[in-house]
Enzyme design. Structure first.
Site, short mmCIF file in Angstrom:
data_model
loop_
_atom_site.label_atom_id
_atom_site.label_comp_id
_atom_site.label_asym_id
_atom_site.label_seq_id
_atom_site.Cartn_x
_atom_site.Cartn_y
_atom_site.Cartn_z
CG ASP B 73 -0.25 -0.06 2.51
OD1 ASP B 73 0.96 0.23 2.56
OD2 ASP B 73 -0.89 -0.39 3.53
CG ASP B 262 -6.23 -5.26 1.60
OD1 ASP B 262 -5.97 -4.94 2.78
OD2 ASP B 262 -6.75 -4.46 0.80
CB CYS B 300 -12.58 -26.57 7.26
SG CYS B 300 -11.05 -25.70 6.92
CB CYS B 302 -7.37 -25.66 7.11
SG CYS B 302 -7.93 -25.50 8.82
CB CYS B 305 -10.43 -28.23 10.17
SG CYS B 305 -11.19 -26.63 10.58
CG HIS B 331 -10.18 -22.35 10.40
ND1 HIS B 331 -10.70 -23.42 9.68
CD2 HIS B 331 -11.22 -21.49 10.58
CE1 HIS B 331 -11.98 -23.22 9.46
NE2 HIS B 331 -12.32 -22.05 9.99
#
Lengths: 370, 370
Positions: B73, B262, B300, B302, B305, B331
């Protein structure tokens, strides 16, 4: 060393996962550096989330999702070092929680029950931990304490065998294959150490530990105690030196017959920015690393050294990013585990003395940073 | 979207790595969840470790060891929200560091120079960020600010082109292939947004962003502004909606033509224990999870999880283990990146409207926890 959750190559170093996690790491981080066994702290888990809750979840392995071996301490050391208003008597240790002031009593039986509920692969007996004796009556204090530890060990073993025999009301045995290690005390007095070892071995534990060292005594005194005690312990069982130490301590203790270690040094120092390297210890906060593009240790193959410069690690540490702790801890634990790996390899190929000398030459160099 | 450090599949979500690292994660954690691009904050890196130091290390990619695309940015948003004693005039933003009180001036040229030294793949122009207008003269304030942003954009573009042309004393161009995005302002006034878009596009940036939303206005106003602005931006360039938002905001904004997002929401909320799940948001601190053996999100895939129960995550959070932040962040970012992955797939197979409806039905459920 065989456990109900797999084999551990010895000599081995156990990363400390106080509250069911090694600080700043995930289990896969641990697996990535080849950790085969974890130490976890009974005192902390007893207070939070509680051994009852963990037993209802199926034990510590299931609760934390770590399928490999776990050793739990007895909780005694934390009661002596952390808890408030503790008093010790023959019954056990009376103390108040450092968290909420609640009153508790840790007896040899209770420490055995808690660890049965946690279901670790290796449980430790409750022992009395003394500071390094500096008083004139140190020897008598040490003898009395060592004898109390023997009486406690007998009670802990009896309880352990009772739990193995059959159901004990109020206690869930989460791991039927749990082993129990006895602990040798006796402070810095060789004859007390030998007596403690002899009587503890007579009780017939699965294996034995040496406790009450690394509590402030000089390194050569510790080495001497290890040298005097280890031969009194059965050669066909692992010998565990509790709470030690520096990389130099590890190699010297292996030379004296030790198979198992734990210590918070690599993890705690990592969070303070101190890194163990093959060239000595460095503190990554030091301004000299601000523009240093080298990895922390040019001879290291860990993730941190493969991907991070000292300059980047220093930046992360200075600005307070949490992952500085993660990256530093990964490196330090890798350094420890790799040192043990090299020791095992050297033993296998009968090159241990050469490695011992080489490690000392690099480890004993003046640290770069204070 | 093609950059000098590789291709990014759009629509894409950029995890926020404020100080050159996503809080609580390592880069390999990010790679494991498929992150293709990182956002980093110019204001923070300018103050520590400094863009000069980073340029001497070869730029931000080399310094932090992240080989994939990075967007930076302009630093303006943090100057407006974080710095002390800031005053804005035509020249730029005068402010004092929130760290040490030192005085600084961020001009459109300076913001361009800093990002050139960082060598990000995508640099943003300095714009003026207004809060959601609540005053009667909000429209006039917004118009004046939007027009100043246009004048700043012109200066930023001129500087960017000058840096591309040839050496500028005191500025190291760390990435010759850097792109610069213009930013549309205009607050909640559609005609101002359209005018801002038209004039910004005339300046000929590589692509364009919509700024000044998610600053307190109602969600439907934000959606309306996106709907009015996006069609004014070239269809063959990515359109970036800055600082947004909830998963519902993402899918609604994609429906209105946005390609790039973002937001600190998934990472910041993770550190506070709030998890995004396919059944709504849950706060893992809640006592109801103390004995809940299910993963955070049963749908999920991930790492968190796959390996952690709610009970274990709650324990880690309650006792203050750092890796609670790591596991929660993994997660939440996986949830965001996976949502974008599903959106891209649905667009490819012309099923976006069905997915949009399905996502709303699950996302708009009453959260379990406050």
């Amino acid at each position: 060393m065989r456990t109900t959750h797999g084999v551990v190559e010895t000599p081995a170093f156990m990363p400390v996962g106080t509250q069911g996690a090694v600080k700043a790491l995930t289990h896969r981080d641990l697996e990535s550096i080849g950790a085969e066994i974890l130490l976890s702290n009974t005192y902390h888990l007893y207070l939070r989330p509680g051994d009852d809750l963990i037993a209802r979840r199926g034990g510590l392995h299931a609760f934390i999702g770590w399928p490999r071996p776990i050793l739990t301490d007895s909780g005694g050391y934390q009661v002596f070092s952390l808890a408030a208003r503790r008093t010790i008597d023959e019954q056990g240790a009376h103390f108040r929680s450092h968290l909420d002031g609640s009153a508790h009593l840790l007896t040899p039986e209770k420490a055995t029950d808690i660890q049965a509920q946690l279901g670790s692969d290796i449980a430790m007996v409750l022992d009395e931990c003394l500071a390094h004796p500096a008083t004139p009556d140190g020897r008598e204090v040490a003898r009395a304490s060592m004898q109390r530890t023997l009486r406690w060990a007998r009670r802990a073993r009896d309880r352990f065998l009772a739990l193995r025999e059959g159901p004990v009301p109020g206690v869930i045995v989460s791991n039927a294959g749990q082993a129990q290690f006895g602990i040798v005390q006796g402070s810095v007095f060789p004859d007390l150490r030998e007596e403690s070892a002899r009587q503890t071995v007579e009780m017939g534990f699965e294996a034995y530990a040496i406790g009450g060292l690394s509590v402030g005594e000089p390194a050569d005194v510790m080495y001497e105690m290890v040298a005097r005690t280890a031969p009194c312990l059965p050669g066909d069982r692992p010998r565990y030196l509790m709470g030690t130490g520096t990389p130099a301590d590890l190699v010297e203790s292996v030379a004296r017959g030790i198979d198992l270690f734990d210590c918070v040094l690599p993890t705690r120092n990592a969070r303070n920015g101190q890194l163990f390297t093959s060239e000595g210890r460095i503190n990554i906060r030091n301004a000299r690393y601000a523009e240093d593009d080298r990895p922390p240790d040019e001879h290291c193959t860990c993730y941190t050294c493969r991907t991070c410069s000292r300059a980047y690690l220093r930046h992360l540490h200075v600005v307070g990013e949490m992952n500085a702790s993660t990256l530093n801890t990964l490196h330090n634990l890798h350094f420890y585990l790799d040192t043990l790996r090299r020791i095992r390899e050297a033993i296998t190929f009968r090159r241990f003395d050469g490695l011992r000398l080489a490690l000392h030459q690099s480890l004993s160099r003046q640290p770069h940073d204070s």
